[in-house]
Scaffold this active site. Structure first.
Site, PDB file in Angstrom:
ATOM      1  N   CYS A  74       1.053  -0.991   0.296  1.00 29.68           N
ATOM      2  CA  CYS A  74       0.107  -0.679   0.303  1.00 29.68           C
ATOM      3  C   CYS A  74       0.806   1.608  -0.226  1.00 29.68           C
ATOM      4  O   CYS A  74       1.878   1.244   0.509  1.00 29.68           O
ATOM      5  CB  CYS A  74      -0.837  -0.475   1.142  1.00 29.68           C
ATOM      6  SG  CYS A  74      -1.984  -1.383   1.465  1.00 29.68           S
ATOM      7  N   CYS A 204     -16.616  -1.005   9.919  1.00 34.33           N
ATOM      8  CA  CYS A 204     -15.592   0.835   9.899  1.00 34.33           C
ATOM      9  C   CYS A 204     -15.244   0.873   8.796  1.00 34.33           C
ATOM     10  O   CYS A 204     -14.866  -0.035   8.462  1.00 34.33           O
ATOM     11  CB  CYS A 204     -15.096   0.374  11.405  1.00 34.33           C
ATOM     12  SG  CYS A 204     -14.431   2.096  11.080  1.00 34.33           S
TER      13      CYS A 204
HETATM   14 FE1  SF4 Z   1       0.031  -3.173   5.001  1.00 31.72          FE
HETATM   15 FE2  SF4 Z   1      -2.858  -2.924   6.181  1.00 31.72          FE
HETATM   16 FE3  SF4 Z   1      -0.206  -1.077   5.926  1.00 31.72          FE
HETATM   17 FE4  SF4 Z   1      -1.451  -1.891   3.748  1.00 31.72          FE
HETATM   18  S1  SF4 Z   1      -2.490  -0.488   5.513  1.00 31.72           S
HETATM   19  S2  SF4 Z   1       0.674  -2.277   3.847  1.00 31.72           S
HETATM   20  S3  SF4 Z   1      -2.110  -4.202   4.819  1.00 31.72           S
HETATM   21  S4  SF4 Z   1      -0.313  -2.672   6.803  1.00 31.72           S
END
Ligand code: SF4
Ligand code: SAM
Ligand code: DTB
Length: 329
Positions: A74, A204
């Site tokens: 992400c 949520c």
């Molecule tokens: Fe990992 Fe959640 Fe961060 Fe994405 S948002 S890198 S799934 S911790």
């Protein structure tokens, strides 16, 4: 069928579950975004006052129970193993979590939200998390966890442990998702939200703005949320906190009024939901936060830390609530 009858059919009201929920279109939401600012805020206040106490704000405290080293990429996240700079930490012990929850309760939070940097929990991780949920609930707090994507049966285990809310964000518009995240598809997030809902846990679900998306894409994210049937009980609207080392660390900041507009459109399209003014609050002035409350935000993250990023000190929030005549709900 060809049978005819002269008797007038009795008026039938379809059972509630079969009444079509209102469907919002991207065009309708873009039109809301384009209203003159005062008109948009007036409409948001009208909707807000029909369903909520306009001067009450709910407070949730966050704790990162497992930090860093996440397999996902992400683009905004400091906890991704692909680029994140967050210090990696193992899963906390239940007594550490309980101590933090008690401190949050003493400061006035009503909900405690535990976050883990996982793509999703392993079953043995879940044994530990269900313990934490039980212990936090025993303090008299509402419980929320955000653990990533769930496999079959895991939501039911969380429900059994007494979980009230599961946080799982759509994060951005479907059209923009692949530009920010490549290790999973947004459709997998929808699957988890379905599992949570089916297990009887409150949802949520919200997203992040300020990642370089267009206004239409902000509208599109809100359409996806508002057209859920039912919409999420709780809708966190995060402003990107540009974290060092992440692909989005230099994303240009969003116009603050556009952030307020996003809150207002969320309020109008999800009248019964709690809309949470979430990440990014530390960088906001008191005046900007006041506009967000006027636009219909009625929940915040409370306490000096989010997961890895900062959040206003509790004292600053207390002072702001006093200046605005807001009550903690
Ligand atoms: Fe990992 Fe959640 Fe961060 Fe994405 S948002 S890198 S799934 S911790
Ligand atoms: N790993 C789980 C997941 O992705 O659902 C739970 C933790 S994840 C950090 C929870 C949410 O935090 C993300 O969905 C995203 O909306 C938000 N978030 C993460 N980093 C952020 C940042 N830099 N700015 C704003 N919001 C952020
Ligand atoms: C949500 O929508 N925002 C919170 C909570 N759900 C888990 C997390 C914000 C994280 C901000 C960046 C950080 O602290 O690392």
């Amino acid at each position: 069928m060809t049978a005819t009858t002269t008797a007038k059919p009795a008026a039938q009201t379809p059972p509630a579950a079969f009444v079509a929920a209102p469907r919002w279109s991207i065009e309708a939401l873009v039109a809301l975004f384009e209203l003159p600012f005062n008109d948009l805020l007036f409409r948001a206040q009208e909707v807000h006052r029909e369903r909520h106490d306009a001067n009450a704000v709910q407070r949730s405290t966050l704790l990162s129970i497992k930090t860093g080293g996440c397999s996902e990429d992400c683009g905004y996240c400091s906890q991704s193993a692909h680029h994140g700079e967050a210090q990696r930490e193992a899963l906390l012990e239940t007594d550490e979590v309980v101590a933090a929850a008690q401190a949050a309760k003493d400061k006035g939070a009503t909900r405690f939200c535990m976050g883990a940097a996982w793509r999703g929990p392993k079953d043995k991780d879940l044994d530990r998390v269900t313990d934490m949920i039980g212990a936090v609930k025993a303090l008299g707090l509402e419980t929320c966890v955000t653990l990533g994507m769930l496999k079959d049966g895991q939501a039911e285990r969380l429900k059994e442990a007494g979980l009230d809310y599961y946080n799982h964000n759509l994060d951005t518009a479907p059209e923009f998702y692949g530009e920010v995240i490549k290790t999973h598809a947004q459709s997998e997030r929808f699957d988890t939200i379905d599992k949570v809902r089916e297990a009887g846990i409150k949802v949520c679900c919200g997203g992040i703005v300020g990642m370089g998306e267009t206004r239409r894409q902000r509208a599109s994210l809100l359409v996806e949320l508002a057209n859920m049937n039912p919409p999420p009980e709780s809708v966190p609207i995060n402003e990107l906190v540009p974290m060092p080392g992440t692909p989005l660390e230099n994303a240009p900041p969003l116009d603050p009024f556009e952030f307020v507009r996003t809150i207002a459109v969320a309020r109008i399209t999800m009248p019964g939901s709690m809309v949470r003014l979430s990440a990014g609050r530390q960088e906001m002035s008191d005046e900007l936060q006041a506009l967000c409350f006027l636009a219909g935000a009625n929940s915040i993250f409370y306490g000096d830390k989010l997961l890895t990023a900062g959040n206003p000190e509790a004292d600053r929030d207390e002072a702001l609530f006093a200046r605005l005549g807001l009550r903690a709900a």
